[in-house]
Scaffold this motif. Structure first.
Motif, mmCIF file in Angstrom:
data_model
loop_
_atom_site.group_PDB
_atom_site.id
_atom_site.type_symbol
_atom_site.label_atom_id
_atom_site.label_comp_id
_atom_site.label_asym_id
_atom_site.label_seq_id
_atom_site.Cartn_x
_atom_site.Cartn_y
_atom_site.Cartn_z
ATOM 1 N N TYR A 109 0.958 -1.179 -0.110
ATOM 2 C CA TYR A 109 0.134 0.076 0.013
ATOM 3 C C TYR A 109 0.846 1.396 -0.162
ATOM 4 O O TYR A 109 0.379 2.222 -0.415
ATOM 5 C CB TYR A 109 -1.078 -0.062 1.232
ATOM 6 N N PRO B 244 -1.462 8.267 -1.364
ATOM 7 C CA PRO B 244 -2.074 8.121 -0.072
ATOM 8 C C PRO B 244 -3.291 9.320 -0.109
ATOM 9 O O PRO B 244 -4.086 9.661 0.981
ATOM 10 C CB PRO B 244 -1.170 8.633 1.012
ATOM 11 N N HIS B 245 -3.489 10.166 -1.116
ATOM 12 C CA HIS B 245 -4.343 10.814 -1.176
ATOM 13 C C HIS B 245 -5.633 10.364 -1.803
ATOM 14 O O HIS B 245 -6.880 11.074 -1.670
ATOM 15 C CB HIS B 245 -4.145 12.147 -2.319
ATOM 16 N N HIS C 5 -6.106 6.714 -1.580
ATOM 17 C CA HIS C 5 -6.498 5.492 -0.861
ATOM 18 C C HIS C 5 -6.264 5.497 0.882
ATOM 19 O O HIS C 5 -5.771 6.607 1.044
ATOM 20 C CB HIS C 5 -5.365 4.460 -1.127
ATOM 21 N N CYS C 6 -7.279 4.811 1.322
ATOM 22 C CA CYS C 6 -7.201 5.005 2.784
ATOM 23 C C CYS C 6 -6.634 3.740 3.507
ATOM 24 O O CYS C 6 -6.853 2.627 2.970
ATOM 25 C CB CYS C 6 -8.691 5.192 3.151
ATOM 26 N N LYS D 74 -6.710 2.135 6.276
ATOM 27 C CA LYS D 74 -7.812 1.365 7.144
ATOM 28 C C LYS D 74 -8.390 0.244 6.019
ATOM 29 O O LYS D 74 -8.738 -0.868 6.428
ATOM 30 C CB LYS D 74 -8.750 1.860 7.778
ATOM 31 N N HIS D 75 -8.322 0.520 4.647
ATOM 32 C CA HIS D 75 -9.335 -0.287 3.873
ATOM 33 C C HIS D 75 -7.904 -1.057 2.959
ATOM 34 O O HIS D 75 -8.359 -1.976 2.388
ATOM 35 C CB HIS D 75 -9.854 0.731 2.691
ATOM 36 N N TRP E 144 1.091 8.648 4.681
ATOM 37 C CA TRP E 144 0.511 7.420 5.304
ATOM 38 C C TRP E 144 0.559 7.175 6.694
ATOM 39 O O TRP E 144 -0.156 6.495 7.590
ATOM 40 C CB TRP E 144 1.418 6.173 4.630
ATOM 41 N N GLN F 276 -2.453 8.946 8.403
ATOM 42 C CA GLN F 276 -3.558 7.993 8.507
ATOM 43 C C GLN F 276 -3.147 6.883 9.595
ATOM 44 O O GLN F 276 -4.268 6.763 10.201
ATOM 45 C CB GLN F 276 -3.640 7.453 7.193
ATOM 46 N N GLN G 229 -3.953 8.499 13.000
ATOM 47 C CA GLN G 229 -5.463 8.865 13.046
ATOM 48 C C GLN G 229 -6.520 7.419 13.385
ATOM 49 O O GLN G 229 -7.238 7.427 14.083
ATOM 50 C CB GLN G 229 -6.045 9.287 11.752
ATOM 51 N N LEU G 230 -5.705 6.276 13.221
ATOM 52 C CA LEU G 230 -6.277 4.999 12.993
ATOM 53 C C LEU G 230 -6.033 4.573 14.764
ATOM 54 O O LEU G 230 -6.774 3.714 15.263
ATOM 55 C CB LEU G 230 -5.531 4.054 12.387
ATOM 56 N N GLN H 110 -3.645 17.513 7.154
ATOM 57 C CA GLN H 110 -2.640 16.489 7.992
ATOM 58 C C GLN H 110 -1.973 17.572 8.891
ATOM 59 O O GLN H 110 -1.783 17.063 10.071
ATOM 60 C CB GLN H 110 -1.792 15.883 6.976
#
Length: 433
Positions: A291, A296-297, A299-300, A302-303, A348, A351, A354-355, A384
């Motif tokens: 990934y 990263p803009h 795709h997420c 966590k998916h 990344w 993100q 954030q997770l 961000q």
């Protein structure tokens, strides 16, 4: 070291009237701690509050792991009840967690206890004939004195670090401890030294990445810590990631992204895991690092991860992995064709931050990766940047420690320089981690 009976602490009431209490009764969590000293120490009302705060709050929020072997309780607290110098250092550290609304609520107490602890350290050092100890380490008193000096210096180092003080304040503590640890004959064989050594190694590595300089200790480079065999060093994978980072800091150009990607994600090199048996700590749940090559803009994260419900451990492992790749690019001249840019990796990483849920015990370990990757967010990454600042402010309120505010100031200076096209050549003088 030998252990004695339950600790007795003399404390003062709010009216200033002295009373003697059993520490196992006055501080509820200490009923989990065995073998406290019988030596009486008189605490005033403020010091009693600080001791209670250390046990009830600091020792359960600062470590990434606070299970039954949590050394911030099972090691530092018993040492504090056996030595007034260690106790003063511990109380000063506890006062650091009073930062709120731009000032320390217990500022006068923390400064007084810091000065008292520094004076106590000097007295302990005067008890040691360093030359004699180096050549023929006697048992008993010298072992205990070394442990107390080591513990007090580490507590004072944490004090300077969490109070957000500059390099001129924490550097002497770290340099002294490095000299102490370079003498294998100094080292008692016990869990106290085991934990303190781990605490030193960790903060030595944090210093190294904060300043992009080699570590003071060569442990991560040689893998040799002492002539003695320490059980917790029996697992070769336990310090794999710190070893890679230390090699990068020392200028080793042979470390690759593939080396970092191959790391198994173990986080039991954090000091709070020092007394956890090798292999007992949670290891990595494999994530597909492909990934990282995506945008990263678009795709997420966590998916894209294999584990749909990642634990705090797996999130932090991946965050440290990406931070290691960014740090490698910061320290080594990378070829222009390198397809994983620092900026994409930083996105990344945000993100992943954030997770990580608020309240996770791993939140106390966020500063190190944030201090590395957040500098790479550019002018186009304003959302961000705003999120990182908001998370740091939330952590500052949660932990009530000033160094989160210092990291905010450092990032704002770095971003301003970057946005203006000015090379930011000033290394941070605080420990980012």
């Amino acid at each position: 070291m030998g252990r004695r009976g339950p600790g007795i602490l003399k404390t003062s009431t709010e009216t200033g009237k002295a009373r003697t209490v059993n520490s196992l009764d006055s501080v509820p969590l200490t009923n989990r701690i065995s073998g406290l000293s019988t030596s009486p120490f008189e605490l005033d009302a403020t010091e009693s509050v600080l001791l209670d705060r250390y046990v009830q709050r600091f020792s359960t929020t600062y470590p990434a792991f606070s299970g039954p072997t949590n050394p911030f309780l099972t090691v530092l607290l018993p040492l504090a009840t056996q030595s007034r110098v260690v106790l003063d250092s511990l109380l000063a550290l506890s006062a650091v967690q009073s930062w709120e609304n731009g000032s320390f609520g217990m500022g006068a107490a923390m400064l007084r206890l810091r000065q008292k602890a520094l004076g106590g350290c000097r007295q302990l050092l005067s008890q040691l004939n360093m030359r004699r100890v180096e050549l023929n380490r006697p048992a008993g008193m010298h072992d205990q004195t070394i442990i107390r000096v080591f513990a007090s210096c580490m507590l004072l180092l944490l004090y300077e670090k969490l109070a957000g003080e500059g390099q001129e304040n924490w550097s002497p503590h770290l340099s002294f401890i490095a000299q102490l640890c370079s003498q294998p004959l100094f080292w008692p064989v016990d869990k106290e030294f085991d934990f303190l050594l781990s605490l030193f190694w960790y903060n030595d590595l944090v210093r190294s990445t904060s300043l992009q300089t080699p570590t003071l200790s060569d442990f991560y480079l040689t893998g040799i810590s002492t002539q003695l065999s320490l059980d917790r060093l029996s697992s070769p994978g336990r310090f794999a990631f710190p070893r890679l980072i230390a090699r990068i800091s020392s200028g080793d150009p042979t470390v690759t992204d593939a080396d970092i990607a191959a790391w198994d994600g173990r986080l039991d090199w954090f000091p709070s895991f020092a007394l956890v048996a090798s292999g007992d700590a949670e290891t990595r749940t494999h994530w597909d690092n492909r990934y990282l090559t995506m945008d990263p803009h678009v795709h997420c994260v966590k998916h894209l991860i294999n584990n749909n419900d990642p634990t705090g451990h797996t999130i932090m492992s991946e965050l440290y992995r990406i931070s290691g790749m960014v740090y490698r690019r910061q320290c080594v001249n990378m070829p222009m064709e390198q397809y994983l840019s620092k900026n994409c990796l930083a996105l990344w990483a945000v993100q992943l931050v954030q997770l990580l849920p608020e309240g996770s015990p791993f939140e106390s370990t966020l500063l190190w990766p944030i201090g590395i990757v957040a500098k790479e967010l550019n002018l186009l990454d304003e959302p961000q940047r705003a999120y990182i600042l908001a998370r740091l402010k939330a952590l500052e309120r949660q932990f009530r420690m000033k160094h989160f505010s210092c990291v905010i100031d450092m990032l704002l200076r770095s971003w301003r320089a970057s946005d203006a096209g000015i090379a930011n050549t000033i290394n941070s003088t605080i420990l980012l981690g």
